[in-house]
Design a protein around this motif. Sequence first.
Motif, short mmCIF file in Angstrom:
data_model
loop_
_atom_site.label_atom_id
_atom_site.label_comp_id
_atom_site.label_asym_id
_atom_site.label_seq_id
_atom_site.Cartn_x
_atom_site.Cartn_y
_atom_site.Cartn_z
N SER A 279 -6.34 -0.40 5.20
CA SER A 279 -6.77 -1.16 3.87
C SER A 279 -8.08 -0.37 3.60
CB SER A 279 -7.07 -2.72 4.07
OG SER A 279 -5.86 -3.23 4.51
N MET A 280 -8.79 0.11 4.34
CA MET A 280 -10.11 0.61 3.92
C MET A 280 -9.78 2.20 3.54
SD MET A 280 -13.33 -0.32 6.51
CE MET A 280 -12.53 0.18 8.18
N VAL A 281 -8.74 2.83 4.26
CA VAL A 281 -8.51 4.14 3.98
C VAL A 281 -7.56 4.28 2.67
CG1 VAL A 281 -7.03 5.93 4.65
CG2 VAL A 281 -8.63 4.97 6.19
N LEU A 282 -6.44 3.37 2.62
CA LEU A 282 -5.84 3.28 1.27
C LEU A 282 -6.58 2.80 0.21
CD1 LEU A 282 -2.50 3.18 0.77
CD2 LEU A 282 -3.36 1.07 0.03
N GLY A 283 -7.70 1.95 0.33
CA GLY A 283 -8.36 1.48 -0.85
C GLY A 283 -9.13 2.73 -1.42
N ALA A 284 -9.71 3.48 -0.28
CA ALA A 284 -10.68 4.40 -0.69
C ALA A 284 -10.10 5.56 -1.54
CB ALA A 284 -11.46 5.04 0.48
N PHE A 285 -8.85 6.05 -0.73
CA PHE A 285 -8.12 7.25 -1.33
C PHE A 285 -7.13 6.98 -2.44
CE2 PHE A 285 -9.72 8.61 2.68
CZ PHE A 285 -10.03 10.07 2.51
N GLY A 286 -6.56 5.69 -2.55
CA GLY A 286 -5.66 5.26 -3.65
C GLY A 286 -6.08 5.10 -4.81
N ALA A 287 -7.36 4.80 -5.05
CA ALA A 287 -8.24 4.77 -6.30
C ALA A 287 -8.51 5.88 -7.02
CB ALA A 287 -9.44 3.63 -6.29
N ILE A 288 -8.75 6.95 -6.31
CA ILE A 288 -9.39 8.29 -6.87
C ILE A 288 -8.47 8.60 -8.01
CG2 ILE A 288 -9.72 10.38 -6.19
CD1 ILE A 288 -10.63 9.74 -3.57
N ALA A 289 -7.11 8.54 -8.18
CA ALA A 289 -6.31 9.15 -9.14
C ALA A 289 -6.20 8.09 -10.14
CB ALA A 289 -5.06 9.51 -8.42
N GLN A 290 -6.70 6.90 -10.20
CA GLN A 290 -6.36 5.93 -11.18
C GLN A 290 -7.10 6.22 -12.47
OE1 GLN A 290 -3.71 3.99 -10.29
NE2 GLN A 290 -3.81 4.99 -8.21
#
Length: 479
Positions: A279-290
């Motif tokens: 969750s920490m990894v996906l939350g950190a990297f997933g939001a970058i492109a939004q």
Amino acid sequence: MSELPNFAPALPEIFIALSAIALLLLGVFRKDDTTQGISALAIVAMLFAGLLVPAAAGGRSVTFGGMFVVDGFSVFAKILVLLASGFTLGMSVNWLVREKLGRFEYPVLVLLATLGMMLMISANNLIALYLGLELQSLALYVLAAYQRDSGRATEAGLKYFVLGSLASGMLLYGSSLIYGFAGSTGFDALARSFSQGAPIGVIVGVVFVLAAIAFKISAVPFHMWTPDVYEGAPTPVTAFFAVGPKIAAFAMLVRVMVGPFGDLTHQWSQVIVFISIASMVLGAFGAIAQNNIKRMMAYSSIGHVGYALIGLAVGDQVGIRGVLVYLAIYLFMNVGTFAVILSMRQKGRLMEGIDDLAGYSRSHPMTAVALAVFMLSMAGIPPLAGFWGKFYVFMAAIDKGYVGLAIIGVVTSVVSAFYYLRIIKVMYFDEPVEVLDHGTGKGLSFIVAVNAVLVALFIFAPSSLVSSAGTAAAALFGG
């Protein structure tokens, strides 16, 4: 003739249920537009229920045949849920009027969802837990699709309903496995049954229950609904999803894992560690492109769930105290941020793009300062409240030997700082194409100001929250 159960511990829930029924009848029989009046009465009902919560709790009380429990932990979590529901309903009123969606059903649905959340928090039996969860979920399915003329909102409601039904099925299957091997669904009886270990069938059942609750808190890999539902649902509903149901589901997860399965910590803590890191990894990297701010907040919430799960992975009283402190701070950061998002209008139309905030510091200087405070706090920048939320869960992990988990948390916090700081950069340094409308409404301005002050000045009075969270955590461990 059997004795009646003791109703006193459940007075707040009974009051909320009666209030919802009364306001539903009032809305039906009043011919004129009653949205604002019923919303105000619903907020008053939540405030009164908030006063009843500590009054109804005298130590640990169990009633309704052992299915309902009230203790220090439930009091703390219920007050957070009532605050979340009250804040988000207050934020919704102007939006309902502006969008011509003023219908009395909205505050009633929020009240019913709140009732479900309170029942989840006090559930002392797998059946009671399921009933509370479904009461909350049914109201949320309708709220997600509340804007019926919007294709995005309808799609969000349908996605949430389909995936939520799958999660409910997993919960029931896991509960049936646990019942089949243990012969009981009551948390106290289960705790006694597993004091010397548990058969593999029970462990499988616990994993299914854990997966179902992980869906409700948007933990990876059960997060897939979150970005689409957050983006598609009406903004006030998204704000509600981000705080109330998440806090209630987290409190339910903590009670289930620490209570009946507390002696099996070594069996389930590795699962919690995995979904925390993911969750920490996906939350950190997933939001970058939004580029959509609501979608960015969805990934942000997934990351915050990962940080809070660190405290649960630790599995002791200090870890649970860290979880409760984190949830309280998370509530104020998110409510404030969504209040600002609701005020983003251009020619009367709600805007959701991050680029729409360009030049916001010049057109709305005070609101921009508040949003900057919330973003810096979510990034964990000291001395703001978000830093202390992470500090308590990281220290609990380090004290228990989960140093690697804490390091991953720090690294993902640094990565996530990129997209939080990006919003501040857009507000203060980018040139606007078109300025956002002035005037956010007194209600929204008040909510933004209150939450910004609480987040910014937390450092001056952290002890009251930390001590209350410590007392609540101790109640789970028999303290």
